[in-house]
Design an enzyme around this catalytic site. Structure first.
Site, PDB file in Angstrom:
ATOM      1  N   TYR A 163       0.813  -1.221   0.000  1.00 38.90           N
ATOM      2  CA  TYR A 163       0.000   0.000   0.000  1.00 38.90           C
ATOM      3  C   TYR A 163       0.844   1.268   0.000  1.00 38.90           C
ATOM      4  O   TYR A 163       0.307   2.363  -0.179  1.00 38.90           O
ATOM      5  CB  TYR A 163      -0.923   0.013   1.225  1.00 38.90           C
ATOM      6  CG  TYR A 163      -2.296  -0.506   0.924  1.00 38.90           C
ATOM      7  CD1 TYR A 163      -2.520  -1.856   0.755  1.00 38.90           C
ATOM      8  CD2 TYR A 163      -3.376   0.362   0.807  1.00 38.90           C
ATOM      9  CE1 TYR A 163      -3.776  -2.340   0.484  1.00 38.90           C
ATOM     10  CE2 TYR A 163      -4.639  -0.110   0.533  1.00 38.90           C
ATOM     11  CZ  TYR A 163      -4.837  -1.454   0.379  1.00 38.90           C
ATOM     12  OH  TYR A 163      -6.089  -1.928   0.114  1.00 38.90           O
ATOM     13  N   LYS A 216       3.102 -14.390   5.184  1.00 38.86           N
ATOM     14  CA  LYS A 216       3.495 -15.352   4.152  1.00 38.86           C
ATOM     15  C   LYS A 216       5.017 -15.488   4.228  1.00 38.86           C
ATOM     16  O   LYS A 216       5.734 -15.358   3.228  1.00 38.86           O
ATOM     17  CB  LYS A 216       3.021 -14.838   2.779  1.00 38.86           C
ATOM     18  CG  LYS A 216       3.198 -15.803   1.635  1.00 38.86           C
ATOM     19  CD  LYS A 216       2.091 -16.813   1.512  1.00 38.86           C
ATOM     20  CE  LYS A 216       2.374 -17.786   0.392  1.00 38.86           C
ATOM     21  NZ  LYS A 216       1.425 -18.898   0.319  1.00 38.86           N
ATOM     22  N   ASP A 270      -2.749 -17.818   3.335  1.00 37.95           N
ATOM     23  CA  ASP A 270      -3.673 -18.618   2.522  1.00 37.95           C
ATOM     24  C   ASP A 270      -4.401 -19.642   3.396  1.00 37.95           C
ATOM     25  O   ASP A 270      -5.618 -19.843   3.292  1.00 37.95           O
ATOM     26  CB  ASP A 270      -2.953 -19.290   1.336  1.00 37.95           C
ATOM     27  CG  ASP A 270      -1.554 -19.777   1.674  1.00 37.95           C
ATOM     28  OD1 ASP A 270      -1.003 -19.369   2.717  1.00 37.95           O
ATOM     29  OD2 ASP A 270      -0.993 -20.565   0.902  1.00 37.95           O
ATOM     30  N   ASP A 274      -6.293  -5.989   4.513  1.00 44.66           N
ATOM     31  CA  ASP A 274      -7.356  -5.494   3.644  1.00 44.66           C
ATOM     32  C   ASP A 274      -8.233  -6.662   3.174  1.00 44.66           C
ATOM     33  O   ASP A 274      -9.463  -6.636   3.288  1.00 44.66           O
ATOM     34  CB  ASP A 274      -6.692  -4.801   2.444  1.00 44.66           C
ATOM     35  CG  ASP A 274      -7.682  -4.172   1.502  1.00 44.66           C
ATOM     36  OD1 ASP A 274      -8.750  -3.740   1.977  1.00 44.66           O
ATOM     37  OD2 ASP A 274      -7.397  -4.104   0.295  1.00 44.66           O
TER      38      ASP A 274
END
Ligand code: NAD
Length: 331
Positions: free
Chosen positions: A123, A170, A203, A227
């Site tokens: 972002y 991640k 995930d 988000d």
């Protein structure tokens, strides 16, 4: 009288903000609203979608409530929502997702809180066109920003009597950036032995939130995962129409719904004002108007549970202003 900056936004913003403002007034809270316009509508007049006087107003009042503001996709000006968060250093985006009786959803009794880092990650908008066929974006993660958002998550958990914080990342693939976020989260966790800590790969987290959301409590995430996962959490409790949020800095807070400006519904008196109303409830808690906050939440939940005067997304036919009127009548 308490001054609050009010940014109606565009698209469906002005309609839902007006509904929320009327309800807060009906609950007897006296606020001097300082109305400030931002977005495409002020571009021509001020040469920027986020004029300096809007930021000054928020800096002075320390509290703002805003409706959604449209961001052009692909080209045009950068998001004013992102700019506001960066300019005012609103480093946390707090997004509670709590089931409300009467809202259609396959899930019941969801009570999750997403704590999203709000100033960096992809972002930060550090991207460029390398050549005609290649574009690149830089994912920026810093120790400082990671540390303060993780501290916020643990302090929040402690203050609100919650038992667990889950850091989402991640780091198996993004070993440096998400690796740093995870390292910081683990280190901050050691200072809060009373709060359980665990981490999940993003995930897997998405799947687990769909399969067994009740085993999670407070989630802390870098900006982009925050988000996406927070919209998923909004989906668990009935969708964007009921999801509020707060952007939190050291001494400034800006409250806004999770959803956007839904331009296709502009001016139709059709969309659900609940996300904006619950955003107002978060703001009232923040400014110490606990009783009004409780009453507005109760009246909104009662109108939804009754199901007679609710908007299309809640299975009804009422307009935005009709639903607001019904909530005011309950108050
Ligand atoms: P959106 O949230 O505006 O709308 C997506 C869909 O969700 C709508 O078409 C509608 O079906 C539903 N929806 C949203 N709010 C609703 C409500 N209150 N009641 C009932 N249904 C509702 O998302 P989008 O279409 O991806 O974005 C539209 C614009 O909003 C874009 O310009 C985007 O940049 C902007 N946006 C602004 C903010 C913000 O101001 N903080 C946040 C997200 C998106």
């Amino acid at each position: 009288m308490r001054k609050v900056t009010l940014i109606p936004g565009d698209g469906i913003g002005p309609e839902i903000v007006e509904a929320c403002r009327r309800i807060i007034e009906a609950a007897g809270v006296e606020i001097a609203w300082e109305v400030q316009e931002a977005g495409a509508g002020v571009m021509e007049k001020y040469g920027t979608p986020l004029p300096a006087h809007v930021l000054d107003s928020i800096r002075e009042n320390k509290v703002a409530m805003k409706g959604p503001v449209t961001t052009p996709v692909g080209s045009g000006f950068r998001s004013i929502n992102v700019a506001l968060r960066k300019e005012l250093d609103l480093y946390v985006n707090l997004r509670p997702a709590k089931s409300i009786e009467g809202v259609r959803s396959p899930y019941r009794d969801i009570d999750l809180v997403v704590v999203r880092e709000n100033t960096e990650d992809l972002y930060a908008g550090i991207e460029r066109q390398v050549d005609e066929d290649t574009a690149e974006s830089i994912k920026l993660i810093t120790r400082g920003a990671s540390e303060r958002v993780c501290r916020f998550a643990f302090d929040y958990a402690r203050r609100e009597g919650r038992s667990k914080v889950t850091a989402v990342h991640k780091a198996n693939i993004l070993k440096f950036t998400d690796g740093l976020f995870l390292e910081v989260a683990r280190s901050v966790a050691t200072a809060y032995p009373d709060i359980e800590f665990e981490d999940r790969i993003v995930d897997n987290m998405a799947m687990q939130l769909v399969q067994k959301p009740h085993i999670y409590d407070v989630l802390v995430l870098p900006n982009l995962y925050g988000d996406i996962i927070s919209d998923l959490c909004a989906g668990l409790v009935g969708g964007l129409g009921v999801a509020p949020s707060a952007n939190i800095g050291e001494d400034i807070q800006v409250f806004e719904p999770v959803h956007g400006s839904a331009p296709k519904y502009t001016g139709m008196n059709k969309v659900n004002p609940t996300a904006q109303i619950l955003t107002g409830v978060l703001m009232l808690h923040h400014i110490g108007e606990e009783e009004a906050a409780r009453r507005i939440y109760g009246a909104t939940a009662a109108v939804i549970a009754e199901g007679k005067t609710v908007t299309y997304d809640l299975g009804g036919e009422a307009g935005t202003s009709d639903m607001a009127d019904a909530i005011i009548a309950r108050l």
